[in-house]
Motif scaffolding. Structure first.
Motif, PDB file in Angstrom:
ATOM      1  N   ILE A   1       0.813  -1.019   0.050  1.00 55.48           N
ATOM      2  CA  ILE A   1      -0.004   0.124   0.023  1.00 55.48           C
ATOM      3  C   ILE A   1       0.818   1.139   0.162  1.00 55.48           C
ATOM      4  CG2 ILE A   1      -1.517   1.442   1.228  1.00 55.48           C
ATOM      5  CD1 ILE A   1      -3.084  -1.304   2.265  1.00 55.48           C
ATOM      6  N   LEU A   2       2.029   1.321   0.850  1.00 55.35           N
ATOM      7  CA  LEU A   2       2.818   2.222   0.776  1.00 55.35           C
ATOM      8  C   LEU A   2       3.487   2.658  -0.567  1.00 55.35           C
ATOM      9  CD1 LEU A   2       4.427   1.994   4.523  1.00 55.35           C
ATOM     10  CD2 LEU A   2       2.741   3.612   3.722  1.00 55.35           C
ATOM     11  N   ASN A   3       3.790   1.466  -1.166  1.00 51.54           N
ATOM     12  CA  ASN A   3       4.453   1.336  -2.410  1.00 51.54           C
ATOM     13  C   ASN A   3       3.772   1.904  -3.613  1.00 51.54           C
ATOM     14  OD1 ASN A   3       6.919   0.746  -3.857  1.00 51.54           O
ATOM     15  ND2 ASN A   3       5.513  -0.576  -4.987  1.00 51.54           N
ATOM     16  N   ILE A   4       2.507   2.357  -3.118  1.00 52.87           N
ATOM     17  CA  ILE A   4       1.571   3.330  -4.292  1.00 52.87           C
ATOM     18  C   ILE A   4       2.159   4.429  -4.602  1.00 52.87           C
ATOM     19  CG2 ILE A   4      -0.789   4.324  -4.499  1.00 52.87           C
ATOM     20  CD1 ILE A   4      -2.011   2.134  -2.818  1.00 52.87           C
ATOM     21  N   HIS A   5       2.989   5.165  -3.719  1.00 59.17           N
ATOM     22  CA  HIS A   5       3.875   6.078  -4.032  1.00 59.17           C
ATOM     23  C   HIS A   5       4.329   6.092  -5.341  1.00 59.17           C
ATOM     24  CE1 HIS A   5       7.639   4.471  -3.700  1.00 59.17           C
ATOM     25  NE2 HIS A   5       7.477   3.994  -2.369  1.00 59.17           N
ATOM     26  N   ASN A   6       4.912   5.071  -5.906  1.00 59.55           N
ATOM     27  CA  ASN A   6       5.438   5.069  -7.389  1.00 59.55           C
ATOM     28  C   ASN A   6       4.391   5.630  -8.381  1.00 59.55           C
ATOM     29  OD1 ASN A   6       7.965   3.971  -6.782  1.00 59.55           O
ATOM     30  ND2 ASN A   6       7.234   1.816  -7.204  1.00 59.55           N
ATOM     31  N   SER A   7       3.244   5.374  -8.220  1.00 64.19           N
ATOM     32  CA  SER A   7       2.360   5.804  -9.127  1.00 64.19           C
ATOM     33  C   SER A   7       2.129   7.411  -8.951  1.00 64.19           C
ATOM     34  CB  SER A   7       1.004   4.920  -8.949  1.00 64.19           C
ATOM     35  OG  SER A   7       1.101   3.783  -9.435  1.00 64.19           O
ATOM     36  N   MET A   8       2.204   7.999  -7.748  1.00 63.37           N
ATOM     37  CA  MET A   8       2.043   9.322  -7.665  1.00 63.37           C
ATOM     38  C   MET A   8       3.230  10.149  -8.366  1.00 63.37           C
ATOM     39  SD  MET A   8       1.619   9.644  -3.433  1.00 63.37           S
ATOM     40  CE  MET A   8       1.853  11.598  -3.513  1.00 63.37           C
ATOM     41  N   LEU A   9       4.412   9.501  -8.253  1.00 60.29           N
ATOM     42  CA  LEU A   9       5.320  10.536  -9.195  1.00 60.29           C
ATOM     43  C   LEU A   9       5.327  10.441 -10.385  1.00 60.29           C
ATOM     44  CD1 LEU A   9       7.939  12.202  -8.713  1.00 60.29           C
ATOM     45  CD2 LEU A   9       9.361  10.106  -8.915  1.00 60.29           C
ATOM     46  N   THR A  10       4.943   9.007 -11.055  1.00 56.55           N
ATOM     47  CA  THR A  10       4.983   9.006 -12.428  1.00 56.55           C
ATOM     48  C   THR A  10       3.725   9.059 -13.084  1.00 56.55           C
ATOM     49  OG1 THR A  10       4.390   6.516 -12.226  1.00 56.55           O
ATOM     50  CG2 THR A  10       6.815   7.064 -12.248  1.00 56.55           C
TER      51      THR A  10
END
Length: 397
Positions: free
Chosen positions: A210-219
């Motif tokens: 869930i925390l790794n959703i941050h990848n989609s924030m940036l890209t």
């Protein structure tokens, strides 16, 4: 010598990844002529298949040897990338990207097992942090090389870029054999899927994903937010990417220190959730002020985001090493990669369905999700009173 070889592997392999990330999407849409919808569906479906097989790929690292699987994943990536040159329709594209998706998840699983096997315990987290720094440097260089192909703009330039990527990946596969062999492990049938019976770790994998959703924030989400909800210049997307890459290079090693225990990994996960929550809250405010205020808030959000990203990675590495019993490191690395893959899979849907259409309220909802996942991480990472025989703390059942 081993850490230097690992860093060289990180730079060379990610040079190829940077080229591919720059040109592949434009190649299949503008040169081959596939629709955006077809490309999106193919990427989602193949990523889902790869995520489902992630633990099995980690299991292969234990059974066949982590070094050999690591090298095989680079070879598979090279073949699949070269295959993109011959794509002519959706079915051939699906075959190529399925190979890329499986190789990427297998790379993540076997990479962790290789580092575990060839690096002394007290240096593993530091080496993994340095590997990520080297990878970011490689991606930046590869993006520059890919930019040359984009500037030329011809089909031949695109194909040359993809074949160059394949060459870098084949070279990386050869470099892997400069590392010592990691002994194979013979496991009983009961141990084959032991990680799935480790419920606290499975819960951690879900929270880390869930925390790794941050990848989609940036890209994805932040670029679209800038383009559709703010009046700042679109080149701010590039500025924020530079901020992100620079921060990883400068801070990853330092912020990874102290995360090689369950307590440290839990603390890093909690802080990651807080910082990612803060980034979302700041993003929710970017529509309220002048252009100068918006730019300032975007930079603040980017700094909070990348610090959370760094701590999330460190938390995952630390926990997945700390809890893995001897002989099952590949499985646990595969499970960790599965969680991150789920984050990559769910992130675009969540952010495009919640944050972007709902505006500031949407970002606040995503902030709550990050804060919740971060706050629950220490709950599932409770160390037992005694350490296992290898000296690493294990999770309580």
């Amino acid at each position: 010598m081993r850490p230097l070889t690992l860093l060289l592997i990180g730079v060379v392999s990610r040079l190829g990844a940077g080229i591919a990330a720059t040109v592949s999407a434009l190649y299949v849409t503008q040169v081959v002529g596939l629709s955006l919808r077809s490309v999106g569906l193919a990427l989602t479906a193949t990523t889902a298949v790869a995520v489902a097989g992630s633990i099995w790929l980690g299991h292969l690292s234990d059974r066949l040897g982590a070094r050999e699987v690591f090298a095989a994943m680079f070879t598979m990536q090279a073949v699949a990338t070269a295959g993109l040159v011959f794509v002519s329709n959706v079915p051939t594209y699906v075959v190529a990207v399925l190979g890329l998706a499986i190789a990427d998840l297998g790379y993540r699983s076997s990479q962790g097992a290789v580092i575990h096997g060839v690096v002394p315990p007290e240096e593993r987290l530091a080496v993994r942090a340095k590997f990520r720094v080297a990878a970011n440097i490689g991606v930046a260089g590869g993006a520059g090389l890919g930019g040359v192909a984009l500037a030329i703009g011809s089909p031949t330039a695109y194909r040359a870029a993809l074949l160059t990527t394949a060459g870098f990946l084949l070279l990386t596969g050869a470099l892997v054999f400069r590392l010592p062999r990691v002994p194979r492990v013979v496991t009983s049938e009961k141990q084959s899927w032991a990680v799935l019976r480790d419920r606290p770790f499975v819960l951690f994998v879900g929270l880390n994903g869930i925390l790794n959703i941050h990848n989609s924030m940036l890209t994805l989400a932040i670029p679209l937010w800038i383009a559709t909800r703010t009046d700042v210049p679109h080149w701010m997307v590039s500025v924020l990417l530079i901020v992100n890459t620079s921060a990883v290079v400068l801070c990853q090693i330092r912020l990874t220190r102290g995360t090689d225990s369950l307590r440290g990994a839990a603390r890093a996960g909690r802080r990651a959730g807080v910082l990612l929550c803060l980034a979302c809250v700041v993003l929710s405010l970017t529509t309220l002020g002048s252009t100068a205020v918006t730019i300032t808030l975007l930079v603040i959000a980017a700094l909070a985001h990348v610090t959370g990203e760094i701590l999330e990675s460190a938390s995952g590495w630390g926990a997945s090493y700390a809890v893995a019993p001897p002989g099952l490191v590949g499985q646990y690395q595969g499970a960790h990669a599965m969680g991150r893959g789920l984050g990559d899979l769910l992130g675009p849907t969540l952010l495009t369905a919640v944050a972007l259409p709902l505006g500031p309220i949407g970002w606040l909802l995503v902030a709550i999700i990050f804060a919740t996942a971060g706050s629950l991480t220490p709950v599932v990472l409770r160390p037992e009173a005694t350490a296992c025989r290898s000296g690493r703390a294990r999770l309580s059942g």
